[in-house]
Design an enzyme around this catalytic site. Structure first.
Site, PDB file in Angstrom:
ATOM      1  N   ASP A 214       1.608   9.500  11.881  1.00  0.00           N
ATOM      2  CA  ASP A 214       2.613   8.509  11.901  1.00  0.00           C
ATOM      3  C   ASP A 214       3.794   9.057  12.739  1.00  0.00           C
ATOM      4  O   ASP A 214       4.033  10.353  12.826  1.00  0.00           O
ATOM      5  CB  ASP A 214       3.029   8.717  10.501  1.00  0.00           C
ATOM      6  CG  ASP A 214       3.996   7.329  10.021  1.00  0.00           C
ATOM      7  OD1 ASP A 214       3.541   6.626   9.140  1.00  0.00           O
ATOM      8  OD2 ASP A 214       5.080   7.427  10.403  1.00  0.00           O
TER       9      ASP A 214
ATOM     10  N   ASN B 158       0.594   0.529   1.238  1.00  0.00           N
ATOM     11  CA  ASN B 158       1.588  -0.445   0.999  1.00  0.00           C
ATOM     12  C   ASN B 158       0.944  -1.796   1.313  1.00  0.00           C
ATOM     13  O   ASN B 158       0.503  -2.177   2.437  1.00  0.00           O
ATOM     14  CB  ASN B 158       2.829  -0.278   1.661  1.00  0.00           C
ATOM     15  CG  ASN B 158       3.301   1.228   1.421  1.00  0.00           C
ATOM     16  OD1 ASN B 158       3.556   1.507   0.216  1.00  0.00           O
ATOM     17  ND2 ASN B 158       3.958   1.915   2.546  1.00  0.00           N
TER      18      ASN B 158
ATOM     19  N   GLY C  40       7.097  -2.574   0.673  1.00  0.00           N
ATOM     20  CA  GLY C  40       7.259  -1.943   1.580  1.00  0.00           C
ATOM     21  C   GLY C  40       6.421  -1.770   3.050  1.00  0.00           C
ATOM     22  O   GLY C  40       6.489  -0.903   3.741  1.00  0.00           O
ATOM     23  N   GLN C  41       5.445  -2.773   3.019  1.00  0.00           N
ATOM     24  CA  GLN C  41       4.559  -2.714   4.014  1.00  0.00           C
ATOM     25  C   GLN C  41       5.346  -3.457   5.416  1.00  0.00           C
ATOM     26  O   GLN C  41       5.624  -4.477   5.503  1.00  0.00           O
ATOM     27  CB  GLN C  41       3.245  -3.582   4.021  1.00  0.00           C
ATOM     28  CG  GLN C  41       2.150  -3.593   4.927  1.00  0.00           C
ATOM     29  CD  GLN C  41       0.890  -4.432   4.850  1.00  0.00           C
ATOM     30  OE1 GLN C  41       0.821  -5.097   3.696  1.00  0.00           O
ATOM     31  NE2 GLN C  41       0.228  -4.624   5.851  1.00  0.00           N
ATOM     32  N   SER C  42       5.326  -2.640   6.377  1.00  0.00           N
ATOM     33  CA  SER C  42       6.146  -2.908   7.709  1.00  0.00           C
ATOM     34  C   SER C  42       5.237  -3.258   8.646  1.00  0.00           C
ATOM     35  O   SER C  42       5.652  -4.029   9.491  1.00  0.00           O
ATOM     36  CB  SER C  42       7.148  -1.888   8.062  1.00  0.00           C
ATOM     37  OG  SER C  42       6.442  -0.800   8.326  1.00  0.00           O
TER      38      SER C  42
ATOM     39  N   HIS D 293      -3.713  -0.450   6.802  1.00  0.00           N
ATOM     40  CA  HIS D 293      -3.734   0.880   7.036  1.00  0.00           C
ATOM     41  C   HIS D 293      -3.447   1.777   5.782  1.00  0.00           C
ATOM     42  O   HIS D 293      -2.866   1.346   4.795  1.00  0.00           O
ATOM     43  CB  HIS D 293      -2.738   1.306   8.105  1.00  0.00           C
ATOM     44  CG  HIS D 293      -1.013   0.963   7.544  1.00  0.00           C
ATOM     45  ND1 HIS D 293      -0.730  -0.553   7.751  1.00  0.00           N
ATOM     46  CD2 HIS D 293      -0.043   1.559   7.138  1.00  0.00           C
ATOM     47  CE1 HIS D 293       0.547  -0.497   7.288  1.00  0.00           C
ATOM     48  NE2 HIS D 293       0.649   0.698   6.881  1.00  0.00           N
TER      49      HIS D 293
ATOM     50  N   HIS E  51      -2.061   5.454   4.383  1.00  0.00           N
ATOM     51  CA  HIS E  51      -1.583   6.608   4.614  1.00  0.00           C
ATOM     52  C   HIS E  51      -2.261   7.845   4.225  1.00  0.00           C
ATOM     53  O   HIS E  51      -2.626   7.657   2.811  1.00  0.00           O
ATOM     54  CB  HIS E  51      -0.048   6.540   3.880  1.00  0.00           C
ATOM     55  CG  HIS E  51       0.889   5.733   4.616  1.00  0.00           C
ATOM     56  ND1 HIS E  51       1.775   5.833   5.435  1.00  0.00           N
ATOM     57  CD2 HIS E  51       0.912   4.180   4.485  1.00  0.00           C
ATOM     58  CE1 HIS E  51       2.528   4.671   5.879  1.00  0.00           C
ATOM     59  NE2 HIS E  51       1.976   3.712   5.003  1.00  0.00           N
TER      60      HIS E  51
HETATM   61  P1  AMP Z   1       4.041   0.699   6.193  1.00  0.00           P
HETATM   62  O1  AMP Z   1       5.621   0.843   5.891  1.00  0.00           O
HETATM   63  O2  AMP Z   1       3.307   1.042   5.104  1.00  0.00           O
HETATM   64  O3  AMP Z   1       3.804  -0.558   6.821  1.00  0.00           O
HETATM   65  O4  AMP Z   1       3.887   1.914   7.138  1.00  0.00           O
HETATM   66  C1  AMP Z   1       3.691   1.770   8.608  1.00  0.00           C
HETATM   67  C2  AMP Z   1       3.796   3.058   8.882  1.00  0.00           C
HETATM   68  O5  AMP Z   1       3.549   3.046  10.620  1.00  0.00           O
HETATM   69  C3  AMP Z   1       5.118   3.588   8.957  1.00  0.00           C
HETATM   70  O6  AMP Z   1       5.018   5.054   8.377  1.00  0.00           O
HETATM   71  C4  AMP Z   1       5.696   4.198  10.330  1.00  0.00           C
HETATM   72  O7  AMP Z   1       6.547   5.084  10.486  1.00  0.00           O
HETATM   73  C5  AMP Z   1       4.555   3.782  11.111  1.00  0.00           C
HETATM   74  N1  AMP Z   1       4.617   3.569  12.792  1.00  0.00           N
HETATM   75  C6  AMP Z   1       5.446   2.398  13.149  1.00  0.00           C
HETATM   76  N2  AMP Z   1       5.292   2.406  14.465  1.00  0.00           N
HETATM   77  C7  AMP Z   1       4.389   3.601  14.729  1.00  0.00           C
HETATM   78  C8  AMP Z   1       3.720   4.035  16.049  1.00  0.00           C
HETATM   79  N3  AMP Z   1       4.042   3.442  17.161  1.00  0.00           N
HETATM   80  N4  AMP Z   1       3.068   5.057  15.817  1.00  0.00           N
HETATM   81  C9  AMP Z   1       2.716   5.725  15.014  1.00  0.00           C
HETATM   82  N5  AMP Z   1       3.283   5.303  13.558  1.00  0.00           N
HETATM   83  C10 AMP Z   1       4.114   4.111  13.768  1.00  0.00           C
END
Ligand code: AMP
Length: 115
Positions: free
Chosen positions: A32, A89, A95-97, A102, A104
């Site tokens: 991450d 998430n 909190g899924q962004s 994926h 974690h």
């Molecule tokens: P979520 O918030 O559960 O959707 O997790 C998305 C994760 O992706 C977050 O922990 C971010 O820090 C991570 N993330 C976003 N862009 C990148 C990237 N380019 N390389 C690695 N991790 C990333």
């Protein structure tokens, strides 16, 4: 609906670099970019699934088995056999962004003291 321009889709296409931990035909695992634990790795399927619900409902059984094999191989490669947490998430409200499924994997000595 799956957005082919999400950041993990770009990583899978090689358009954005990543620090790979594990890779096979079905799975990619990478560190991450903003770690929230001593070890913080993301495991993703190569197929286009928005979240765990989409994946478990729509991915063929052999793809789901392959994903969990990749997940387990990642954990073993990290040496985290008995000291890690998983988070998936699901939905922006939780909190899924990044809308590509994926998991974690997080590990920190502090977790041992929690128990
Ligand atoms: P979520 O918030 O559960 O959707 O997790 C998305 C994760 O992706 C977050 O922990 C971010 O820090 C991570 N993330 C976003 N862009 C990148 C990237 N380019 N390389 C690695 N991790 C990333």
């Amino acid at each position: 609906m799956y957005d082919k321009n999400n950041v993990f889709a770009k990583i899978l296409r090689g358009e954005i670099p990543n620090k790979t931990v594990y890779s096979d035909d079905n799975v990619l695992a990478f560190y991450d970019v903003a770690p929230r634990a001593r070890v913080h790795v993301l495991v993703i399927p190569r197929g286009e699934y928005t979240d765990i619900f989409d994946f478990t409902q729509n991915a063929p059984a052999d793809v789901q088995v392959a994903f969990w094999n990749g997940f387990r191989n990642t954990v073993e490669k990290l040496g985290l056999r008995d000291n890690f947490r998983t988070v998936a998430n699901t939905g922006r409200g939780a909190g899924q962004s990044v809308m590509h499924f994926h998991i974690h994997i997080m590990s920190d000595e502090r977790f041992v003291e929690d128990f």
